[in-house]
Design a protein around this motif. Structure first.
Motif, PDB file in Angstrom:
ATOM      1  N   ALA A  45       0.811  -1.215   0.000  1.00 27.49           N
ATOM      2  CA  ALA A  45       0.000   0.000   0.000  1.00 27.49           C
ATOM      3  C   ALA A  45       0.846   1.268   0.000  1.00 27.49           C
ATOM      4  O   ALA A  45       0.304   2.371   0.034  1.00 27.49           O
ATOM      5  CB  ALA A  45      -0.922  -0.001   1.211  1.00 27.49           C
ATOM      6  N   GLY A  46       2.172   1.118  -0.011  1.00 23.99           N
ATOM      7  CA  GLY A  46       3.034   2.288  -0.088  1.00 23.99           C
ATOM      8  C   GLY A  46       3.571   2.784   1.238  1.00 23.99           C
ATOM      9  O   GLY A  46       4.253   3.817   1.287  1.00 23.99           O
ATOM     10  N   VAL A  47       3.284   2.082   2.327  1.00 27.25           N
ATOM     11  CA  VAL A  47       3.826   2.483   3.628  1.00 27.25           C
ATOM     12  C   VAL A  47       5.300   2.068   3.667  1.00 27.25           C
ATOM     13  O   VAL A  47       5.625   0.903   3.417  1.00 27.25           O
ATOM     14  CB  VAL A  47       3.056   1.810   4.781  1.00 27.25           C
ATOM     15  CG1 VAL A  47       3.693   2.180   6.129  1.00 27.25           C
ATOM     16  CG2 VAL A  47       1.601   2.237   4.752  1.00 27.25           C
ATOM     17  N   PRO A  48       6.216   2.996   3.969  1.00 30.57           N
ATOM     18  CA  PRO A  48       7.659   2.696   3.893  1.00 30.57           C
ATOM     19  C   PRO A  48       8.161   1.862   5.065  1.00 30.57           C
ATOM     20  O   PRO A  48       8.912   2.325   5.918  1.00 30.57           O
ATOM     21  CB  PRO A  48       8.293   4.088   3.878  1.00 30.57           C
ATOM     22  CG  PRO A  48       7.343   4.932   4.651  1.00 30.57           C
ATOM     23  CD  PRO A  48       5.978   4.412   4.309  1.00 30.57           C
ATOM     24  N   VAL A  49       7.722   0.593   5.128  1.00 31.45           N
ATOM     25  CA  VAL A  49       8.161  -0.317   6.171  1.00 31.45           C
ATOM     26  C   VAL A  49       9.295  -1.169   5.614  1.00 31.45           C
ATOM     27  O   VAL A  49       9.280  -1.568   4.448  1.00 31.45           O
ATOM     28  CB  VAL A  49       6.984  -1.202   6.658  1.00 31.45           C
ATOM     29  CG1 VAL A  49       6.410  -2.020   5.522  1.00 31.45           C
ATOM     30  CG2 VAL A  49       7.408  -2.089   7.808  1.00 31.45           C
ATOM     31  N   TYR A  50      10.305  -1.404   6.420  1.00 30.77           N
ATOM     32  CA  TYR A  50      11.452  -2.181   5.958  1.00 30.77           C
ATOM     33  C   TYR A  50      11.799  -3.247   6.996  1.00 30.77           C
ATOM     34  O   TYR A  50      11.431  -3.139   8.170  1.00 30.77           O
ATOM     35  CB  TYR A  50      12.657  -1.278   5.702  1.00 30.77           C
ATOM     36  CG  TYR A  50      13.254  -0.689   6.959  1.00 30.77           C
ATOM     37  CD1 TYR A  50      14.305  -1.321   7.619  1.00 30.77           C
ATOM     38  CD2 TYR A  50      12.768   0.504   7.491  1.00 30.77           C
ATOM     39  CE1 TYR A  50      14.841  -0.799   8.778  1.00 30.77           C
ATOM     40  CE2 TYR A  50      13.298   1.037   8.645  1.00 30.77           C
ATOM     41  CZ  TYR A  50      14.337   0.388   9.294  1.00 30.77           C
ATOM     42  OH  TYR A  50      14.861   0.913  10.445  1.00 30.77           O
ATOM     43  N   ALA A  51      12.503  -4.268   6.550  1.00 27.80           N
ATOM     44  CA  ALA A  51      12.941  -5.352   7.424  1.00 27.80           C
ATOM     45  C   ALA A  51      14.452  -5.321   7.550  1.00 27.80           C
ATOM     46  O   ALA A  51      15.157  -5.062   6.569  1.00 27.80           O
ATOM     47  CB  ALA A  51      12.486  -6.699   6.873  1.00 27.80           C
ATOM     48  N   GLU A  52      14.936  -5.550   8.766  1.00 27.43           N
ATOM     49  CA  GLU A  52      16.380  -5.614   9.001  1.00 27.43           C
ATOM     50  C   GLU A  52      16.683  -6.952   9.650  1.00 27.43           C
ATOM     51  O   GLU A  52      16.118  -7.291  10.693  1.00 27.43           O
ATOM     52  CB  GLU A  52      16.811  -4.470   9.920  1.00 27.43           C
ATOM     53  CG  GLU A  52      18.316  -4.392  10.099  1.00 27.43           C
ATOM     54  CD  GLU A  52      18.750  -3.119  10.793  1.00 27.43           C
ATOM     55  OE1 GLU A  52      19.659  -3.189  11.636  1.00 27.43           O
ATOM     56  OE2 GLU A  52      18.159  -2.056  10.507  1.00 27.43           O
ATOM     57  N   ARG A  53      17.565  -7.714   9.006  1.00 27.12           N
ATOM     58  CA  ARG A  53      17.881  -9.052   9.492  1.00 27.12           C
ATOM     59  C   ARG A  53      18.957  -8.993  10.579  1.00 27.12           C
ATOM     60  O   ARG A  53      19.592  -7.974  10.800  1.00 27.12           O
ATOM     61  CB  ARG A  53      18.341  -9.941   8.335  1.00 27.12           C
ATOM     62  CG  ARG A  53      17.289 -10.093   7.239  1.00 27.12           C
ATOM     63  CD  ARG A  53      17.759 -11.037   6.146  1.00 27.12           C
ATOM     64  NE  ARG A  53      16.772 -11.136   5.089  1.00 27.12           N
ATOM     65  CZ  ARG A  53      15.713 -11.924   5.130  1.00 27.12           C
ATOM     66  NH1 ARG A  53      15.528 -12.708   6.183  1.00 27.12           N
ATOM     67  NH2 ARG A  53      14.856 -11.955   4.131  1.00 27.12           N
ATOM     68  N   GLY A  54      19.158 -10.126  11.235  1.00 28.70           N
ATOM     69  CA  GLY A  54      20.207 -10.214  12.228  1.00 28.70           C
ATOM     70  C   GLY A  54      19.656 -10.326  13.632  1.00 28.70           C
ATOM     71  O   GLY A  54      18.449 -10.293  13.869  1.00 28.70           O
ATOM     72  N   ARG A  55      20.588 -10.447  14.570  1.00 28.23           N
ATOM     73  CA  ARG A  55      20.209 -10.678  15.960  1.00 28.23           C
ATOM     74  C   ARG A  55      19.343  -9.552  16.512  1.00 28.23           C
ATOM     75  O   ARG A  55      18.427  -9.784  17.301  1.00 28.23           O
ATOM     76  CB  ARG A  55      21.481 -10.831  16.801  1.00 28.23           C
ATOM     77  CG  ARG A  55      21.227 -11.083  18.275  1.00 28.23           C
ATOM     78  CD  ARG A  55      22.537 -11.233  19.019  1.00 28.23           C
ATOM     79  NE  ARG A  55      22.318 -11.433  20.439  1.00 28.23           N
ATOM     80  CZ  ARG A  55      23.286 -11.516  21.351  1.00 28.23           C
ATOM     81  NH1 ARG A  55      24.557 -11.442  20.952  1.00 28.23           N
ATOM     82  NH2 ARG A  55      23.002 -11.696  22.628  1.00 28.23           N
ATOM     83  N   HIS A  56      19.650  -8.326  16.144  1.00 23.62           N
ATOM     84  CA  HIS A  56      18.903  -7.174  16.643  1.00 23.62           C
ATOM     85  C   HIS A  56      17.996  -6.593  15.553  1.00 23.62           C
ATOM     86  O   HIS A  56      17.691  -5.405  15.568  1.00 23.62           O
ATOM     87  CB  HIS A  56      19.865  -6.097  17.144  1.00 23.62           C
ATOM     88  CG  HIS A  56      20.767  -6.565  18.248  1.00 23.62           C
ATOM     89  ND1 HIS A  56      20.292  -6.857  19.509  1.00 23.62           N
ATOM     90  CD2 HIS A  56      22.105  -6.832  18.263  1.00 23.62           C
ATOM     91  CE1 HIS A  56      21.296  -7.269  20.267  1.00 23.62           C
ATOM     92  NE2 HIS A  56      22.404  -7.276  19.539  1.00 23.62           N
ATOM     93  N   GLY A  57      17.589  -7.443  14.627  1.00 23.52           N
ATOM     94  CA  GLY A  57      16.771  -6.983  13.519  1.00 23.52           C
ATOM     95  C   GLY A  57      15.303  -6.858  13.878  1.00 23.52           C
ATOM     96  O   GLY A  57      14.903  -6.984  15.034  1.00 23.52           O
TER      97      GLY A  57
END
Length: 346
Positions: A45-57
């Protein structure tokens, strides 16, 4: 329902920053898989959500993104924050809705003023003496049916367990809901007679399709005062007590009502209070020890004296772990008052 959850998810990420799927699932009371699907829907829908991998992601929003929730001034939002956390939402089964609403209110505050939301704490779960607040629980499905009947103006079937009686079904005309000291009550009529039902004793409920017989407009505050007066006029025990001023609040917490109060000698207060019965009075006043002295009635003084004497006899000798409980004659007297205390109310 899903639209509300998506908004709540965005507001959580705005307020707390990066969060894991498991943490979001706990807050939103859904599964982690549902959170992942919601993240995909927001991204599409265009919401700027992102994923960050890793232990503290985890998941986060790009800096600078904000939703729009207009119509609330700064002071209005603060007023809601201060008044909306006093426990009523838990009593009436609205905890999830309350949490979602508070996230929206916090998001309405300007960035420069959002810190104010962290400066208010109303009625925490424990007080300075580490005593936990006891909030009575009501089955969620039953509470939802009670709310639905009250708001829609329909009759209501209750599976209700009155104090000391087996549970049975009854049909009532609901009028309104009241919360007092983290206890919830349903005000209703049954066959034209006033009835007050404690929500924690509702085992199940069913909103019916037929309209309730009730007035179109109601003054709940006045109705509650009238019902309290009628309740207190019943078979209660009036107690005249002298108490240290520092223990006054503890005394008032356990009393059903306070009839009179005046200063006394030696930094003590004289209060006339009402308890549900003598058992309730013994339980409440025993907790205050020598900081409270019953002046009247004599029967209550005698009951406290007998209990104190039994306690003194119990601790007058070195305990013998080989003696069974049944062989201790004073234990029955000590156990005669429920250590958990009675639960006033009908």
């Amino acid at each position: 329902m899903r639209a509300d959850r998506l908004v709540s998810l965005v507001l959580l990420l705005r307020r707390r920053g990066r969060m894991t799927a498991d943490a979001l699932a706990r807050e939103l009371e859904v599964s982690a898989r549902t959170v992942l699907r919601d993240i995909e829907a927001l991204s599409a829908a265009g919401v700027p959500v992102y994923a960050e991998r890793g232990r503290h992601g985890g998941f986060g929003l790009l800096p600078g993104f904000r939703t729009e929730l207009t119509g609330l001034s700064h002071d209005e939002a603060l007023a809601l924050l201060a008044s909306g956390s006093a426990g009523g939402e838990r009593v009436f089964g609205l905890g999830s809705a309350h949490a979602s609403a508070m996230r929206k209110v916090i998001d309405a505050l300007p960035d420069s003023q959002r810190d104010a939301a962290q400066r208010f704490l109303v009625e925490p779960e424990t007080d300075l003496l580490s005593r936990r607040r006891v909030v009575e629980e009501v089955p969620g499905a039953a509470m939802a049916e009670v709310r639905r009947a009250v708001l829609a103006g329909n009759r209501l079937r209750l599976h209700y367990a009155a104090a000391g009686r087996p549970a049975r079904w009854r049909t009532v005309d609901p009028i309104g809901l009241v919360t007092v000291r983290d206890r919830g009550y349903l005000l209703a009529t049954r066959a034209g007679e006033d009835r007050t039902y404690r929500l924690s004793r509702v085992l199940a409920a069913e909103a019916l399709g037929e309209p309730a017989q009730r007035p179109d407009r109601v003054d709940l505050d006045r109705m509650w005062r009238d019902r309290c007066a009628a309740f207190l006029s019943g078979d209660h025990i009036a107690v005249l007590v002298r108490v240290r001023q520092a223990r006054r609040e503890e005394l008032l917490t356990t009393a059903v009502a306070v009839r009179a109060e005046e200063p006394g000698a030696g930094g003590r207060l004289r209060l006339e209070v009402t308890y549900q019965d003598i058992r309730h009075a013994v339980w409440a006043l025993w907790q205050l020890g020598t900081d409270a002295e019953v002046l009247d009635p004599p029967s209550l003084r005698a009951a406290l004296h007998d209990r104190a004497a039994a306690m003194a006899r119990l601790y007058s000798a070195v305990p013998d772990s080989t003696v069974p409980d049944s062989a201790v004659p004073d234990r029955q007297m000590l156990d005669a008052v429920d250590p958990a205390g009675p639960q006033p109310g009908r």
